[in-house]
Design a protein around this motif. Structure first.
Motif, PDB file in Angstrom:
ATOM      1  N   LEU A 156       3.752   0.081   2.222  1.00 22.30           N
ATOM      2  CA  LEU A 156       5.059   0.021   2.882  1.00 22.30           C
ATOM      3  C   LEU A 156       6.023   1.056   2.318  1.00 22.30           C
ATOM      4  CD1 LEU A 156       5.439  -3.871   3.073  1.00 22.30           C
ATOM      5  CD2 LEU A 156       4.704  -2.318   4.896  1.00 22.30           C
ATOM      6  N   THR A 157       6.025   1.226   0.998  1.00 22.69           N
ATOM      7  CA  THR A 157       6.926   2.198   0.368  1.00 22.69           C
ATOM      8  C   THR A 157       6.515   3.625   0.711  1.00 22.69           C
ATOM      9  OG1 THR A 157       7.191   0.653  -1.472  1.00 22.69           O
ATOM     10  CG2 THR A 157       7.995   2.871  -1.802  1.00 22.69           C
ATOM     11  N   ALA A 158       5.205   3.900   0.747  1.00 18.53           N
ATOM     12  CA  ALA A 158       4.729   5.236   1.105  1.00 18.53           C
ATOM     13  C   ALA A 158       5.153   5.596   2.520  1.00 18.53           C
ATOM     14  CB  ALA A 158       3.199   5.307   0.970  1.00 18.53           C
ATOM     15  N   LEU A 159       5.082   4.630   3.439  1.00 16.06           N
ATOM     16  CA  LEU A 159       5.504   4.889   4.822  1.00 16.06           C
ATOM     17  C   LEU A 159       7.016   5.090   4.907  1.00 16.06           C
ATOM     18  CD1 LEU A 159       3.212   2.335   6.690  1.00 16.06           C
ATOM     19  CD2 LEU A 159       3.056   4.831   6.734  1.00 16.06           C
ATOM     20  N   LEU A 160       7.771   4.309   4.148  1.00 11.65           N
ATOM     21  CA  LEU A 160       9.227   4.515   4.115  1.00 11.65           C
ATOM     22  C   LEU A 160       9.553   5.906   3.589  1.00 11.65           C
ATOM     23  CD1 LEU A 160      12.162   3.562   4.312  1.00 11.65           C
ATOM     24  CD2 LEU A 160      11.890   2.522   2.038  1.00 11.65           C
ATOM     25  N   LEU A 161       8.832   6.350   2.569  1.00 18.37           N
ATOM     26  CA  LEU A 161       9.087   7.662   1.986  1.00 18.37           C
ATOM     27  C   LEU A 161       8.822   8.802   2.969  1.00 18.37           C
ATOM     28  CD1 LEU A 161       7.799   7.405  -1.698  1.00 18.37           C
ATOM     29  CD2 LEU A 161      10.083   8.119  -0.959  1.00 18.37           C
ATOM     30  N   VAL A 162       7.775   8.692   3.786  1.00 20.12           N
ATOM     31  CA  VAL A 162       7.516   9.782   4.736  1.00 20.12           C
ATOM     32  C   VAL A 162       8.629   9.868   5.776  1.00 20.12           C
ATOM     33  CG1 VAL A 162       5.015   9.838   4.422  1.00 20.12           C
ATOM     34  CG2 VAL A 162       5.967   8.400   6.195  1.00 20.12           C
ATOM     35  N   PHE A 163       9.174   8.723   6.179  1.00 21.95           N
ATOM     36  CA  PHE A 163      10.303   8.753   7.121  1.00 21.95           C
ATOM     37  C   PHE A 163      11.544   9.347   6.462  1.00 21.95           C
ATOM     38  CE2 PHE A 163       7.888   5.647   9.658  1.00 21.95           C
ATOM     39  CZ  PHE A 163       8.118   6.161  10.925  1.00 21.95           C
ATOM     40  N   LEU A 164      11.829   8.951   5.222  1.00 18.78           N
ATOM     41  CA  LEU A 164      12.990   9.510   4.515  1.00 18.78           C
ATOM     42  C   LEU A 164      12.837  11.013   4.319  1.00 18.78           C
ATOM     43  CD1 LEU A 164      13.599   6.797   1.758  1.00 18.78           C
ATOM     44  CD2 LEU A 164      14.905   7.146   3.870  1.00 18.78           C
ATOM     45  N   THR A 165      11.627  11.442   4.003  1.00 19.68           N
ATOM     46  CA  THR A 165      11.371  12.867   3.787  1.00 19.68           C
ATOM     47  C   THR A 165      11.524  13.650   5.075  1.00 19.68           C
ATOM     48  OG1 THR A 165       9.829  12.309   2.014  1.00 19.68           O
ATOM     49  CG2 THR A 165       9.676  14.529   2.921  1.00 19.68           C
ATOM     50  N   ALA A 166      11.009  13.103   6.179  1.00 17.04           N
ATOM     51  CA  ALA A 166      11.100  13.791   7.461  1.00 17.04           C
ATOM     52  C   ALA A 166      12.538  13.878   7.963  1.00 17.04           C
ATOM     53  CB  ALA A 166      10.226  13.082   8.497  1.00 17.04           C
ATOM     54  N   LEU A 167      13.279  12.808   7.806  1.00 15.83           N
ATOM     55  CA  LEU A 167      14.637  12.756   8.356  1.00 15.83           C
ATOM     56  C   LEU A 167      15.672  13.452   7.473  1.00 15.83           C
ATOM     57  CD1 LEU A 167      14.628   9.073   9.654  1.00 15.83           C
ATOM     58  CD2 LEU A 167      14.699  11.135  11.062  1.00 15.83           C
ATOM     59  N   PHE A 168      15.477  13.381   6.140  1.00 14.18           N
ATOM     60  CA  PHE A 168      16.512  13.852   5.229  1.00 14.18           C
ATOM     61  C   PHE A 168      16.049  14.951   4.275  1.00 14.18           C
ATOM     62  CE2 PHE A 168      17.423   9.326   6.172  1.00 14.18           C
ATOM     63  CZ  PHE A 168      18.622   9.489   6.853  1.00 14.18           C
ATOM     64  N   SER A 169      14.896  15.565   4.561  1.00 13.01           N
ATOM     65  CA  SER A 169      14.358  16.653   3.715  1.00 13.01           C
ATOM     66  C   SER A 169      14.330  16.243   2.248  1.00 13.01           C
ATOM     67  CB  SER A 169      15.187  17.926   3.890  1.00 13.01           C
ATOM     68  OG  SER A 169      15.117  18.377   5.214  1.00 13.01           O
ATOM     69  N   MET A 170      13.697  15.130   1.983  1.00 17.34           N
ATOM     70  CA  MET A 170      13.594  14.611   0.614  1.00 17.34           C
ATOM     71  C   MET A 170      12.436  15.325  -0.087  1.00 17.34           C
ATOM     72  SD  MET A 170      13.262  10.631  -0.522  1.00 17.34           S
ATOM     73  CE  MET A 170      13.176  10.116  -2.238  1.00 17.34           C
ATOM     74  N   ASP A 171      12.720  16.505  -0.603  1.00 20.76           N
ATOM     75  CA  ASP A 171      11.687  17.334  -1.228  1.00 20.76           C
ATOM     76  C   ASP A 171      11.683  17.104  -2.735  1.00 20.76           C
ATOM     77  OD1 ASP A 171      11.133  18.368   1.278  1.00 20.76           O
ATOM     78  OD2 ASP A 171      12.566  20.003   1.048  1.00 20.76           O
ATOM     79  N   LEU A 172      10.608  16.489  -3.219  1.00 17.70           N
ATOM     80  CA  LEU A 172      10.498  16.148  -4.633  1.00 17.70           C
ATOM     81  C   LEU A 172       9.525  17.079  -5.344  1.00 17.70           C
ATOM     82  CD1 LEU A 172      10.162  12.252  -4.315  1.00 17.70           C
ATOM     83  CD2 LEU A 172      12.261  13.577  -4.620  1.00 17.70           C
TER      84      LEU A 172
END
Length: 523
Positions: free
Chosen positions: A207-223
């Motif tokens: 669930l967290t991995a899927l949330l992270l891909v959405f956050l990354t796609a929408l907000f350019s969360m580049d770690l």
């Protein structure tokens, strides 16, 4: 831990350290193979050579029979390379990219479409990794999304979706294991399918991995290293690390063919739709045929022959692709060149996969996974720590062995046995923690089949994919560990799940604040 057990863990440790230190996956895998074979044969050179040859030969021929599953998967990879070459030469990839860029106007939209595709194609992780890459790559390339990020989206929507989907090859496999565990322990008031569904909200890592891909796609969360890849892609248009020391990227034909000027969207969509349709039909057919007299949806997906289905879909898709290509007016790319370049571009992925299979066989013979599992079983654990400990151990085991399914097979039975002696209320959370840890370890392992196929499907450098995905996987794992600690202490899902999901959001806010400060400092 005695000397033999330490030696059994050594090849996996050597291999992972080498991967991190050198970024050379073939060298690391080869070293792990030699170290493991030496240990298995008491450091006899002749015995070591025989061991390596035996494990290599077993890839193709096992116990007096051809290993058709492995051969079909290797053949499918070659067919995928040929289809990729066809899509490039016919101009289909270019036309689809241009067509989609008129409809998907932003980089965030291109990335979000990739994530949604990864969730929609939930039947099997292999199928997901290779199909999503073919569809999404033309669009993400045009929006200057790095191949490393594309590989991350593919990998982090493959296993995390299939592991919580009952109608998938993974779901069917897990439900089958649950049935055998319940029967072996005399549990009659719990049904495998119902229990699997109840376990979904406890699978914190998925669930967290899927949330992270959405956050990354929408907000350019580049770690971490992903920032460098994305910065280079946006500023220079170079989607892959241009370092000449790195091996040729599997699945990348961007500079090999001049796209045909008559290329149309159908030259990409028709072969890919054919691939998807034929593969799904064959999965249903082979599963139905193998399910016996009373087939159900679950037995069909449990018994389906994924590799035969992929191969069948690949053959028909390549035939359709060639038919479309040769209806185009000249000049067109030579058929022989398409075949050779397509095959050649898949060779790096095949080399990695072959070595990964040999490593997996040697690690299995060394009983690396069983040694780790035995220590868990023999240890005296506090009930409150069970979900967390099984999550961590499963992650380590999957990381070392490169297999989620192998970890499921060993750890689910052990987890159930331990928990039933202590607190049956923690049974489903602990089994979910094992599934979650297995997927986490699989995501971090350079020898994982699904990790290799995700980088192949994206046309990304394999080690770049492993290194750029790791910070996201680690963040999801830290959040999950926190959740399993809460579950062990309180047994309250309503407390644990919100706490788990809020951690990636906090990480996003911190990352955004740091980036803002860097920009202000630069100005």
């Amino acid at each position: 831990m005695d000397t033999q057990e330490i030696l059994s863990l050594l090849p996996a440790v050597i291999m992972l350290v080498l991967v991190l230190a050198t970024r050379k996956v073939l060298l690391s895998l080869g070293t792990g193979i030699i170290a493991g074979a030496l240990i298995l044969n008491d450091f006899s050179i002749l015995g070591t050579l025989k061991e390596i040859w035996k494990d290599f030969a077993n890839i193709f021929y096992t116990e007096g029979a051809v290993n058709s599953g492995n051969l079909l998967l290797l053949a499918f990879l070659l067919l995928l390379g040929i289809m990729t070459a066809l899509l490039a030469a016919s101009g289909g990839s270019l036309a689809f990219g241009e067509w989609m860029i008129r409809r998907v106007k932003t980089r965030a939209g291109a990335q979000l479409m990739t994530v949604l595709l990864g969730i929609i194609i939930f039947i099997d992780d292999y199928f997901n990794a290779l199909a999503v890459g073919q569809v999404a790559r033309p669009l993400t390339d045009r929006h200057r999304v790095s191949r490393a990020k594309l590989a991350y989206y593919i990998d982090s929507t493959a296993a995390p979706v299939t592991v919580i989907s009952p109608i998938s090859s993974w779901g069917a496999f897990i439900i089958g294991i649950l049935g055998s565990i319940f029967a072996a322990n005399g549990i009659r008031d719990m049904k495998p399918l119902t229990s699997f569904v109840e376990m979904i909200p406890y699978n914190f890592y998925a669930l967290t991995a899927l949330l992270l891909v959405f956050l990354t796609a929408l907000f350019s969360m580049d770690l971490g290293p992903m920032r460098k890849h994305e910065k280079r892609a946006m500023e220079t248009g170079q989607l892959i690390d241009p370092d000449p020391k790195k091996a040729k990227v599997a699945g990348d034909l961007s500079s090999t063919f001049e796209p045909h000027e008559e290329g149309r969207v159908r030259h990409l969509l028709v072969p890919i739709i054919t691939l998807i349709a034929v593969t799904v039909i064959m999965m249903i057919y082979t599963g139905f045929k193998a399910s016996g007299s009373n087939p159900t949806v679950l037995t069909i997906f449990a018994e389906t022959n994924v590799n035969l289905s992929l191969f069948s879909g690949g053959v028909v898709a390549v035939i359709v692709g060639f038919a479309l290509h040769f209806t185009q007016k000249a000049p067109r790319a030579n058929g022989g060149k398409i075949l050779w370049e397509g095959i050649k571009t898949m060779l790096p992925a095949i080399y990695i996969l072959l070595l990964a299979w040999i490593v997996g066989s040697i690690i299995s013979d060394l009983k690396t996974g069983e040694i780790l599992a035995n220590y868990v079983q023999q240890s005296t654990l506090k009930p409150t720590m069970l979900p967390l400990v099984f999550f961590v151990i499963s992650g380590i085991m999957a990381l070392a062995t490169g297999t989620s399914w192998g970890t499921f097979g060993i750890m689910l039975a052990i987890g159930a046995e331990v928990v039933l002696k202590v607190d049956i209320n923690l049974l489903l959370p602990t089994l979910s923690a094992i599934l979650a840890g297995s997927v986490f370890g699989d995501h971090c392992s350079p020898i994982s089949d699904s990790t290799i196929l995700s980088s192949t499907g994206a046309g990304a450098n394999h080690i770049d994919h492993v290194m750029t995905q790791f910070p996201y996987a680690l963040l999801a794992a830290i959040a999950s560990a926190f959740g399993y600690l809460i579950i062990g202490m309180t047994e309250q899902l309503w407390l644990a799940l919100p706490a788990v999901l809020i951690i990636p959001i906090i990480a996003l806010l911190i990352a955004k604040a740091k980036n803002r400060k860097k920009v202000e400092h630069t100005v």
